[in-house]
Design a protein around this motif. Structure first.
Motif, PDB file in Angstrom:
ATOM      1  N   PRO A  26       0.834  -1.159   0.034  1.00 26.23           N
ATOM      2  CA  PRO A  26      -0.015   0.108   0.187  1.00 26.23           C
ATOM      3  C   PRO A  26       0.818   1.368  -0.049  1.00 26.23           C
ATOM      4  N   ASP A  27       2.124   1.315   0.064  1.00 28.36           N
ATOM      5  CA  ASP A  27       2.939   2.108   0.175  1.00 28.36           C
ATOM      6  C   ASP A  27       2.809   3.485  -1.071  1.00 28.36           C
ATOM      7  N   PRO A  28       2.846   4.613  -0.762  1.00 28.43           N
ATOM      8  CA  PRO A  28       2.483   5.800  -1.743  1.00 28.43           C
ATOM      9  C   PRO A  28       3.280   5.691  -2.935  1.00 28.43           C
ATOM     10  N   VAL A  29       2.940   6.066  -4.079  1.00 25.40           N
ATOM     11  CA  VAL A  29       3.913   6.121  -5.302  1.00 25.40           C
ATOM     12  C   VAL A  29       3.982   7.975  -5.620  1.00 25.40           C
ATOM     13  N   PRO A  30       5.290   8.180  -5.422  1.00 29.07           N
ATOM     14  CA  PRO A  30       5.423   9.897  -5.409  1.00 29.07           C
ATOM     15  C   PRO A  30       4.902  10.243  -6.820  1.00 29.07           C
ATOM     16  N   ASP A  31       4.127  11.576  -6.914  1.00 33.34           N
ATOM     17  CA  ASP A  31       3.511  12.186  -8.165  1.00 33.34           C
ATOM     18  C   ASP A  31       4.663  12.197  -9.111  1.00 33.34           C
ATOM     19  N   GLY A  32       5.851  12.288  -8.859  1.00 35.43           N
ATOM     20  CA  GLY A  32       7.154  12.501  -9.981  1.00 35.43           C
ATOM     21  C   GLY A  32       7.190  11.018 -10.896  1.00 35.43           C
ATOM     22  N   ILE A  33       6.861   9.953 -10.065  1.00 28.86           N
ATOM     23  CA  ILE A  33       6.895   8.803 -10.619  1.00 28.86           C
ATOM     24  C   ILE A  33       5.541   8.348 -11.655  1.00 28.86           C
ATOM     25  N   ILE A  34       4.552   8.817 -10.949  1.00 24.85           N
ATOM     26  CA  ILE A  34       3.208   8.892 -11.652  1.00 24.85           C
ATOM     27  C   ILE A  34       3.399   9.482 -12.944  1.00 24.85           C
ATOM     28  N   ARG A  35       3.926  10.988 -12.691  1.00 25.83           N
ATOM     29  CA  ARG A  35       4.018  11.616 -14.164  1.00 25.83           C
ATOM     30  C   ARG A  35       5.106  10.771 -15.145  1.00 25.83           C
ATOM     31  N   LYS A  36       6.132  10.352 -14.613  1.00 27.52           N
ATOM     32  CA  LYS A  36       6.898   9.685 -15.595  1.00 27.52           C
ATOM     33  C   LYS A  36       6.067   8.405 -16.266  1.00 27.52           C
ATOM     34  N   ILE A  37       5.324   7.834 -15.742  1.00 27.45           N
ATOM     35  CA  ILE A  37       4.488   6.651 -16.084  1.00 27.45           C
ATOM     36  C   ILE A  37       3.432   7.290 -17.443  1.00 27.45           C
ATOM     37  N   LEU A  38       3.070   8.477 -16.927  1.00 29.12           N
ATOM     38  CA  LEU A  38       2.072   8.859 -17.744  1.00 29.12           C
ATOM     39  C   LEU A  38       2.734   9.763 -19.072  1.00 29.12           C
ATOM     40  N   ASP A  39       3.960  10.135 -18.999  1.00 30.54           N
ATOM     41  CA  ASP A  39       4.739  10.695 -20.097  1.00 30.54           C
ATOM     42  C   ASP A  39       5.132   9.613 -21.050  1.00 30.54           C
TER      43      ASP A  39
ATOM     44  N   ALA B 105       3.148   6.845 -21.201  1.00 32.70           N
ATOM     45  CA  ALA B 105       1.997   6.350 -21.896  1.00 32.70           C
ATOM     46  C   ALA B 105       1.624   7.255 -23.001  1.00 32.70           C
ATOM     47  N   VAL B 106       1.915   8.642 -23.073  1.00 35.99           N
ATOM     48  CA  VAL B 106       1.543   9.469 -24.217  1.00 35.99           C
ATOM     49  C   VAL B 106       2.528   9.434 -25.353  1.00 35.99           C
ATOM     50  N   CYS B 107       3.710   8.586 -25.256  1.00 33.67           N
ATOM     51  CA  CYS B 107       4.362   8.362 -26.394  1.00 33.67           C
ATOM     52  C   CYS B 107       3.936   7.319 -27.228  1.00 33.67           C
ATOM     53  N   ALA B 108       2.788   6.735 -26.819  1.00 32.06           N
ATOM     54  CA  ALA B 108       2.353   5.703 -27.781  1.00 32.06           C
ATOM     55  C   ALA B 108       1.783   6.175 -28.934  1.00 32.06           C
ATOM     56  N   PRO B 109       1.567   5.537 -30.049  1.00 28.98           N
ATOM     57  CA  PRO B 109       1.008   5.918 -31.300  1.00 28.98           C
ATOM     58  C   PRO B 109      -0.347   5.663 -31.066  1.00 28.98           C
ATOM     59  N   SER B 110      -1.110   6.494 -31.896  1.00 26.82           N
ATOM     60  CA  SER B 110      -2.888   6.336 -31.828  1.00 26.82           C
ATOM     61  C   SER B 110      -3.453   6.719 -33.445  1.00 26.82           C
TER      62      SER B 110
ATOM     63  N   ASN C  68       2.448   0.782 -22.888  1.00 28.25           N
ATOM     64  CA  ASN C  68       3.437   1.701 -22.343  1.00 28.25           C
ATOM     65  C   ASN C  68       3.516   1.914 -20.893  1.00 28.25           C
ATOM     66  N   VAL C  69       2.263   2.052 -20.330  1.00 30.93           N
ATOM     67  CA  VAL C  69       2.383   2.283 -18.789  1.00 30.93           C
ATOM     68  C   VAL C  69       2.654   0.861 -18.067  1.00 30.93           C
ATOM     69  N   LEU C  70       2.295  -0.264 -18.692  1.00 30.28           N
ATOM     70  CA  LEU C  70       2.671  -1.440 -18.196  1.00 30.28           C
ATOM     71  C   LEU C  70       4.155  -1.638 -18.191  1.00 30.28           C
ATOM     72  N   LEU C  71       4.943  -1.149 -19.159  1.00 31.79           N
ATOM     73  CA  LEU C  71       6.393  -1.166 -19.547  1.00 31.79           C
ATOM     74  C   LEU C  71       6.865  -0.490 -18.690  1.00 31.79           C
ATOM     75  N   ALA C  72       6.631   1.001 -18.533  1.00 30.43           N
ATOM     76  CA  ALA C  72       7.154   1.815 -17.772  1.00 30.43           C
ATOM     77  C   ALA C  72       6.924   1.374 -16.180  1.00 30.43           C
ATOM     78  N   CYS C  73       6.008   1.071 -15.753  1.00 29.46           N
ATOM     79  CA  CYS C  73       5.997   0.508 -14.322  1.00 29.46           C
ATOM     80  C   CYS C  73       6.910  -0.600 -14.113  1.00 29.46           C
ATOM     81  N   ARG C  74       6.928  -1.520 -15.061  1.00 31.08           N
ATOM     82  CA  ARG C  74       7.977  -2.534 -15.030  1.00 31.08           C
ATOM     83  C   ARG C  74       9.473  -1.956 -14.673  1.00 31.08           C
ATOM     84  N   ALA C  75       9.900  -1.010 -15.710  1.00 32.65           N
ATOM     85  CA  ALA C  75      11.083  -0.712 -15.858  1.00 32.65           C
ATOM     86  C   ALA C  75      11.551   0.320 -14.494  1.00 32.65           C
ATOM     87  N   LEU C  76      10.285   0.798 -13.855  1.00 32.31           N
ATOM     88  CA  LEU C  76      10.592   1.587 -12.371  1.00 32.31           C
ATOM     89  C   LEU C  76      10.416   0.556 -11.389  1.00 32.31           C
ATOM     90  N   GLY C  77      10.181  -0.783 -11.523  1.00 32.68           N
ATOM     91  CA  GLY C  77      10.343  -1.528 -10.198  1.00 32.68           C
ATOM     92  C   GLY C  77       8.859  -1.593  -9.755  1.00 32.68           C
TER      93      GLY C  77
END
Ligand SMILES: Cc1cc2nc3c(=O)[nH]c(=O)nc-3n(C[C@H](O)[C@H](O)[C@H](O)COP(=O)(O)O)c2cc1C
Length: 224
Positions: free
Chosen positions: A22-35, A37-42, A143-152
């Protein structure tokens, strides 16, 4: 110093991580994940995605209670039929565990997509709400899943919310013009990342023609 594993190692060890601290995830890390995510093609690079980050305890409980209720009611019959010792049984157990602990995940990331009729649906056949363009959202989800995995961080893709999506729209103020495509609980993992279990690629690959074989590359198991 931590190093980021190479992308192939990430993909080969990116299991659905459903047991989270349950430990919190800092906003900076969430931002990195979102950044990421939006690299993805659409489609047409229209980027018709939108993300909702939910960390509030009461909101997570609201989501978790409904998710768990539907998990039990929708799959109760399936649970009874599946042998818990099989691979499928293990997935079911793990998915059930996630349902019961969903509210403990520090972050629930709702990945949403703007509704838009697919080209293949003729205008005269368009009735009710259009679906979101799943094909334009799932690359961002991956991309979200991969970013999470890369960040542990542990994460897993869930779609059970479909059973109660109107309640989500009402509770979180999500406009009708968007559909919720996937909800990804994210947190520091309790378990370890490890090798995934998948059929080898050649068994799913055909060469030149459906059913065509090429040793080591295309050895399709099913040409029907
Ligand atoms: C479209 C889609 C929907 C999924 N929905 C759920 C879900 O609602 N709940 C869940 O626990 N896992 C869900 N999963 C995760 C799969 O069960 C998981 O990726 C699969 O069993 C492989 O697990 P592994 O990556 O740990 O090997 C979903 C995956 C996909 C691609």
């Amino acid at each position: 110093m931590t190093t980021t594993p190479d992308v192939f190692e990430l993909m080969h060890t990116m299991r659905a991580m459903r047991r989270l601290k349950p430990d919190p995830v800092p906003d900076g890390i969430i931002r990195k994940i979102l950044d990421a995510a939006v690299c993805a093609p659409s489609g047409q690079n229209l980027q018709r995605w939108a993300f909702l980050v939910v960390t509030d305890d009461a909101d997570k409980r609201f989501f978790g209670e409904r998710y768990a209720w539907w998990m039990e009611n929708r799959f109760a019959g399936e649970f009874a039929k599946i042998d818990p010792a099989t691979a499928q049984g293990r997935v079911m157990r793990s998915a059930r565990h996630l349902a019961q602990h969903m509210h403990e995940a520090p972050v629930l990331l709702f990945c949403c997509g703007r509704r838009d009729w697919p080209f293949a649906v003729a205008p005269e056949d368009r009735r009710g709400l259009a679906p979101p363009s799943y094909g334009s959202i799932y690359p961002a989800v991956q991309n979200v899943l991969l970013a999470c995995r890369a960040l542990g961080l542990g994460a897993s893709l869930t779609t059970m919310h479909q059973m109660f999506e109107p309640e989500l729209h009402a509770h979180f103020g999500i406009p009708e013009s968007y559909g919720v495509v996937a909800v990804i609980p994210i947190g520091w993992p309790r378990g370890r990342f490890g090798p995934i279990t998948r059929e080898p690629a050649p068994r799913k690959t055909h060469f030149d023609r459906w059913g065509g074989r090429r040793p080591g590359l295309a050895e399709p198991e099913d040409a029907s």
